[in-house]
Design a protein around this motif. Structure first.
Motif, PDB file in Angstrom:
ATOM      1  N   TYR A  47     -20.166  67.660 -17.582  1.00 32.43           N
ATOM      2  CA  TYR A  47     -21.490  67.260 -17.309  1.00 32.43           C
ATOM      3  C   TYR A  47     -21.759  66.475 -15.958  1.00 32.43           C
ATOM      4  CZ  TYR A  47     -23.032  69.010 -21.983  1.00 32.43           C
ATOM      5  OH  TYR A  47     -23.028  69.715 -23.036  1.00 32.43           O
TER       6      TYR A  47
ATOM      7  N   SER B 272     -21.476  63.035 -21.260  1.00 38.26           N
ATOM      8  CA  SER B 272     -20.511  64.103 -21.158  1.00 38.26           C
ATOM      9  C   SER B 272     -19.433  64.273 -22.456  1.00 38.26           C
ATOM     10  CB  SER B 272     -19.704  63.976 -19.936  1.00 38.26           C
ATOM     11  OG  SER B 272     -18.637  65.167 -19.466  1.00 38.26           O
TER      12      SER B 272
ATOM     13  N   ASN C 281     -23.948  65.124  -9.655  1.00 37.55           N
ATOM     14  CA  ASN C 281     -24.790  65.566 -10.718  1.00 37.55           C
ATOM     15  C   ASN C 281     -24.210  64.991 -12.276  1.00 37.55           C
ATOM     16  OD1 ASN C 281     -26.568  68.136  -9.662  1.00 37.55           O
ATOM     17  ND2 ASN C 281     -24.500  68.245  -8.719  1.00 37.55           N
TER      18      ASN C 281
ATOM     19  N   MET D  43     -30.623  67.069 -16.897  1.00 33.30           N
ATOM     20  CA  MET D  43     -29.651  67.086 -15.686  1.00 33.30           C
ATOM     21  C   MET D  43     -30.456  66.379 -14.545  1.00 33.30           C
ATOM     22  SD  MET D  43     -26.711  68.444 -16.618  1.00 33.30           S
ATOM     23  CE  MET D  43     -25.957  68.477 -15.089  1.00 33.30           C
ATOM     24  N   GLN D  44     -29.662  65.509 -13.816  1.00 33.88           N
ATOM     25  CA  GLN D  44     -30.420  64.870 -12.848  1.00 33.88           C
ATOM     26  C   GLN D  44     -29.127  64.936 -11.805  1.00 33.88           C
ATOM     27  OE1 GLN D  44     -33.233  63.633 -13.141  1.00 33.88           O
ATOM     28  NE2 GLN D  44     -33.659  62.038 -11.906  1.00 33.88           N
ATOM     29  N   SER D  45     -29.745  65.184 -10.420  1.00 32.60           N
ATOM     30  CA  SER D  45     -28.933  65.237  -9.360  1.00 32.60           C
ATOM     31  C   SER D  45     -29.368  64.519  -8.044  1.00 32.60           C
ATOM     32  CB  SER D  45     -28.934  66.642  -8.962  1.00 32.60           C
ATOM     33  OG  SER D  45     -30.036  67.354  -8.563  1.00 32.60           O
TER      34      SER D  45
ATOM     35  N   HIS E  48     -25.973  63.743 -16.600  1.00 33.47           N
ATOM     36  CA  HIS E  48     -26.650  64.290 -17.548  1.00 33.47           C
ATOM     37  C   HIS E  48     -26.983  62.951 -18.317  1.00 33.47           C
ATOM     38  CE1 HIS E  48     -27.669  65.895 -21.443  1.00 33.47           C
ATOM     39  NE2 HIS E  48     -27.833  67.101 -20.814  1.00 33.47           N
TER      40      HIS E  48
END
Length: 273
Positions: free
Chosen positions: A259, A253, A190, A223-225, A192
């Motif tokens: 983040y 972050s 995860n 937010m990307q995962s 940011h």
């Protein structure tokens, strides 16, 4: 005269001698030439009985023989057999002899019935920690509080915050997870994004790019995962790499919040069926 005639003559002489013997034997002593008429069979038996019958009140001589059919045959008592007392002949107890050789082992018998359950024992002391290679668990979760910008080369994402690191399988200095328990693992990344900047990362297995986490340039940060499952062998490495691109590539972050996170855990060890 031949030998055959001589043999016949001798045979006749022997027969005459046997036939006249009893008559000649009856002549009393001192009266030679006096002949008596021959006795018949009945008279001879009576004479013989009178000769062998003992007189009244007279014991027969000890050396005289008797027949079972003679009257007045004496009855002899059975002589008892002498008894020997064995206890008198028993000697003293001897010394113990040397031990003999061991005999052959017999056949294995059948298993007996199961016994009763014994009482519960006391709790033992804690043993020494085992080798981490033999542990059947693995899990980690780490984070990063500092932003990262791309340069003209690939960068390994190093994490500075440790949430979970079971048995120390994740190395905080190299930023890599080392597989000590082969099996199937689940991983999750995860991040940011940064405003007006591209986000471009890879989850790596050893030197191979496995999956990508990508976000285009935007006025808004989000937010990307990315997540996946991998089958790992002993000493395999899993880590995150920041891609080198033509445009500026960065992840956001700060020191107040985390983040960026990277997590993984063992789903099923390879030793299980």
């Amino acid at each position: 005269m031949g030998s055959r005639g001589l043999g016949l003559t001798l045979t006749c002489c022997l027969l005459l001698a046997f036939a006249g013997g009893p008559v000649l034997g009856r002549a009393p002593w001192g009266q030679e030439g006096t002949e008596e008429p021959p006795l018949d069979r009945t008279e001879r038996a009576e004479e013989k009985r009178e000769t062998y019958s003992p007189l009244q009140g007279e014991e027969p001589p000890a050396s005289r023989c008797f027949r079972c059919c003679d009257p007045g045959t004496p009855v002899y008592q059975a002589i008892p057999v002498p008894q020997i007392n064995i206890t008198i002949l028993k000697g003293e107890k001897g010394d113990r002899g040397d031990r003999g050789l061991q005999g052959k082992y017999g056949k294995t018998g059948s298993a007996g019935a199961r016994g009763h359950t014994g009482p519960k024992g006391q709790k033992g002391s804690m043993g020494a920690p085992g080798d981490r290679c033999k542990n059947h668990y693995a899990a980690f979760s780490v984070g990063r509080k500092k932003p990262l910008h791309s340069n003209d080369y690939y960068q390994t994402v190093i994490f500075d915050t440790e949430f979970v690191n079971l048995y120390g399988h994740f190395n905080m200095f190299t930023g890599k997870f080392y597989c000590y328990v082969p099996g199937v693992y689940f991983f999750s990344l995860n991040v940011h994004t940064w405003n007006q900047k591209e986000t471009y990362l890879h989850i790596m297995k050893n030197a191979e790019e496995v999956v990508i986490l990508y976000a285009q340039v935007s006025d808004r940060s989000i937010m990307q995962s990315q997540s996946l499952m991998l089958e790992l062998r002993d000493q395999d490495e899993v880590w995150v790499r920041l891609f080198k691109g033509e445009r500026e590539n960065a992840i956001f972050s700060d020191e107040f919040d985390t983040y960026i996170t990277f997590s993984g855990y063992l789903v099923k060890p390879a030793t299980e069926p």
